[in-house]
Write a protein that holds these residues in place. Structure first.
Motif, PDB file in Angstrom:
ATOM      1  N   PHE A 104       0.600  -1.152  -0.095  1.00 54.15           N
ATOM      2  CA  PHE A 104       0.092  -0.023   0.046  1.00 54.15           C
ATOM      3  C   PHE A 104       0.937   1.333   0.027  1.00 54.15           C
ATOM      4  O   PHE A 104       0.779   2.246  -0.808  1.00 54.15           O
ATOM      5  CB  PHE A 104      -0.905   0.059   1.059  1.00 54.15           C
ATOM      6  N   VAL A 105       1.901   1.285   0.962  1.00 50.73           N
ATOM      7  CA  VAL A 105       2.612   2.359   0.944  1.00 50.73           C
ATOM      8  C   VAL A 105       3.572   2.756  -0.311  1.00 50.73           C
ATOM      9  O   VAL A 105       3.693   3.706  -0.737  1.00 50.73           O
ATOM     10  CB  VAL A 105       3.660   2.290   2.305  1.00 50.73           C
ATOM     11  N   ALA A 151       3.394   7.848  -6.234  1.00 52.50           N
ATOM     12  CA  ALA A 151       2.635   9.052  -6.881  1.00 52.50           C
ATOM     13  C   ALA A 151       3.313  10.252  -6.310  1.00 52.50           C
ATOM     14  O   ALA A 151       2.690  11.292  -6.597  1.00 52.50           O
ATOM     15  CB  ALA A 151       1.287   9.071  -6.379  1.00 52.50           C
ATOM     16  N   THR A 152       4.472  10.165  -5.726  1.00 57.38           N
ATOM     17  CA  THR A 152       5.317  11.618  -5.481  1.00 57.38           C
ATOM     18  C   THR A 152       6.040  11.871  -6.582  1.00 57.38           C
ATOM     19  O   THR A 152       6.531  11.233  -7.261  1.00 57.38           O
ATOM     20  CB  THR A 152       6.061  11.336  -4.177  1.00 57.38           C
ATOM     21  N   VAL A 153       6.189  13.141  -6.470  1.00 57.83           N
ATOM     22  CA  VAL A 153       7.301  14.012  -7.269  1.00 57.83           C
ATOM     23  C   VAL A 153       8.663  13.401  -7.284  1.00 57.83           C
ATOM     24  O   VAL A 153       9.445  13.083  -8.310  1.00 57.83           O
ATOM     25  CB  VAL A 153       7.287  15.278  -7.352  1.00 57.83           C
ATOM     26  N   PHE A 166      15.572  15.976  -5.553  1.00 49.95           N
ATOM     27  CA  PHE A 166      14.565  15.993  -4.903  1.00 49.95           C
ATOM     28  C   PHE A 166      13.951  17.183  -4.378  1.00 49.95           C
ATOM     29  O   PHE A 166      14.755  17.977  -4.092  1.00 49.95           O
ATOM     30  CB  PHE A 166      14.784  15.016  -3.681  1.00 49.95           C
ATOM     31  N   VAL A 167      12.834  17.341  -4.442  1.00 48.65           N
ATOM     32  CA  VAL A 167      11.903  18.391  -3.765  1.00 48.65           C
ATOM     33  C   VAL A 167      11.311  18.155  -2.553  1.00 48.65           C
ATOM     34  O   VAL A 167      10.668  19.203  -1.778  1.00 48.65           O
ATOM     35  CB  VAL A 167      11.064  19.186  -5.059  1.00 48.65           C
ATOM     36  N   GLY A 168      11.077  17.066  -2.145  1.00 48.08           N
ATOM     37  CA  GLY A 168      10.404  16.738  -0.550  1.00 48.08           C
ATOM     38  C   GLY A 168       9.031  16.334  -0.807  1.00 48.08           C
ATOM     39  O   GLY A 168       8.276  16.599   0.166  1.00 48.08           O
ATOM     40  N   TRP A 169       8.578  16.100  -1.737  1.00 48.45           N
ATOM     41  CA  TRP A 169       6.939  15.718  -2.072  1.00 48.45           C
ATOM     42  C   TRP A 169       7.000  15.143  -3.251  1.00 48.45           C
ATOM     43  O   TRP A 169       7.541  14.751  -4.052  1.00 48.45           O
ATOM     44  CB  TRP A 169       6.006  16.847  -1.938  1.00 48.45           C
TER      45      TRP A 169
END
Length: 164
Positions: free
Chosen positions: A135-136, A142-144, A161-164
């Motif tokens: 699930f995780v 789905a994150t950037v 990386f941008v953090g989301w």
């Protein structure tokens, strides 16, 4: 969700040890020491000490520390699995800063999800833990940052990386 680093630079005794062990990562200066002092006062550990020690190093080693209350140095603590890394005293602050900077520059949402998976796995059976992991993984993809990580790998370049 954020990773918490304990920086042990001196004596950690009793509750001080347990506060460090409750963190996600534990860094220690070479001159640091840890000690379970409770037995010397005729009292049992508090602040989650028995819970943390038993899970981190197993029941036999936890009992040894709690029953005898001896001081252990940073190198012994690292060998036992209580400390992630030991640094020479004059490099200790640099190590703490390096680890914190690397975590802050990383895929912070992914790191938060990893932390959650490990923490939750301690209370779940294998099947439930694997189901949660699946699930995780779907959530994380789905994150950037996940898209950036895959693109950087395919393009053979460093990640941004941008953090989301």
């Amino acid at each position: 969700e954020k990773p918490v680093i304990a920086a042990v630079n001196g004596v950690a005794a009793g509750m001080g040890v347990h506060m460090a062990l409750a963190c996600d990562l534990v860094l220690a200066a070479e001159s640091a020491t840890l000690r379970e002092v409770f037995v010397h006062r005729g009292v049992v550990p508090d602040s989650g000490g028995a819970y943390l020690l038993g899970r981190l190093i197993g029941p036999q080693k936890a009992k040894e520390l709690l029953f005898f209350g001896r001081t252990i140095d940073a190198v012994q603590a690292e060998r036992m699995g209580l400390v992630n890394r030991v640094a020479p005293d004059d490099r200790f602050d640099d190590l703490v800063h390096e680890w914190a900077s690397e975590l802050a520059a990383g895929p912070t949402r992914t790191i938060a999800l990893c932390k959650s998976l490990v923490n939750r796995s301690l209370d779940l059976g294998r099947d439930d833990s694997l189901a949660l992991e699946s699930f995780v993984q779907d959530m994380n993809m789905a994150t950037v940052d996940a898209a950036e990580g895959v693109s950087a790998f395919l393009e053979r370049r460093p990640t941004d990386f941008v953090g989301w």
